[in-house]
Design an enzyme around this catalytic site. Sequence first.
Site, PDB file in Angstrom:
ATOM      1  N   CYS A 179       0.931  -1.178  -0.006  1.00 33.44           N
ATOM      2  CA  CYS A 179      -0.107  -0.163   0.049  1.00 33.44           C
ATOM      3  C   CYS A 179       0.797   1.321  -0.056  1.00 33.44           C
ATOM      4  O   CYS A 179       1.655   1.389   0.788  1.00 33.44           O
ATOM      5  CB  CYS A 179      -0.994  -0.098   1.308  1.00 33.44           C
ATOM      6  N   HIS A 216       0.805   3.503   3.426  1.00 34.57           N
ATOM      7  CA  HIS A 216       1.530   3.078   4.667  1.00 34.57           C
ATOM      8  C   HIS A 216       2.670   2.154   4.412  1.00 34.57           C
ATOM      9  O   HIS A 216       3.292   1.647   5.673  1.00 34.57           O
ATOM     10  CB  HIS A 216       0.527   2.491   5.515  1.00 34.57           C
ATOM     11  N   GLN A 264      -5.023  -0.558  -4.567  1.00 30.50           N
ATOM     12  CA  GLN A 264      -5.892  -1.556  -5.082  1.00 30.50           C
ATOM     13  C   GLN A 264      -6.412  -1.358  -6.346  1.00 30.50           C
ATOM     14  O   GLN A 264      -6.505  -1.755  -7.408  1.00 30.50           O
ATOM     15  CB  GLN A 264      -6.532  -2.412  -4.327  1.00 30.50           C
ATOM     16  N   CYS A 304      -2.930  -2.511   6.376  1.00 35.06           N
ATOM     17  CA  CYS A 304      -3.217  -1.157   7.074  1.00 35.06           C
ATOM     18  C   CYS A 304      -4.536  -1.000   7.533  1.00 35.06           C
ATOM     19  O   CYS A 304      -4.683  -0.232   8.484  1.00 35.06           O
ATOM     20  CB  CYS A 304      -2.879  -0.160   5.979  1.00 35.06           C
TER      21      CYS A 304
END
Length: 199
Positions: free
Chosen positions: A88, A91, A129, A159
């Site tokens: 991600c 994070h 995503q 996350c």
Amino acid sequence: MSPYRNLEEYNIEITNEVKEHFSKIVDDIGEDVTREGLIKTPERAAKAMLFLTQGYKQNAEEILKGAMFAEEYDDMVIIKDIEVYSLCEHHMLPFFGKAHIAYIPNGHIVGLSKIPRIVDVYARRLQVQERLTHDILECINSTLKPKGVAVVIEAAHMCMMMRGVQKQNSVTTTSGFRGQFEKIETRNEFLKLISSDLS
């Protein structure tokens, strides 16, 4: 350079730079970088990060072009349950799950192993995503020029599981459709096939 060479040979200069950053992070959080269990951690973390982001040095379009074959087959081709591991970008924590991809050939098919390879190319970058789904979809659509292409990704995000809302059982689903898959009957056939167990 091969369009999908695994990055297991590390540039020493870059690895050392990233290693120094990880060493400072370990120190800043209050750990002792000279402790036995942590001595090699910054180097391992640097190599892991370079491996997990090797998609920046790979070309998904060239991977597909390298295995396109003229073929008159014009029914749906589905590759489902492709493992996805990514980071991600918000994070830098992992998200992981499965991708289900289909296309309807338009004069050319592609070697089946190349579809999971392009998933890896885009997944091994800092991602969200939604963009990962779009990148895979547009790569197949613009390179293979099929009659239609469909991508569905289901993933769990660390996350959300380890921090923030801490919801361990939530799954995020994203999808994208082009061409024939924009027709409800074709889309439904694809969705039915990826949700069924044919074995």
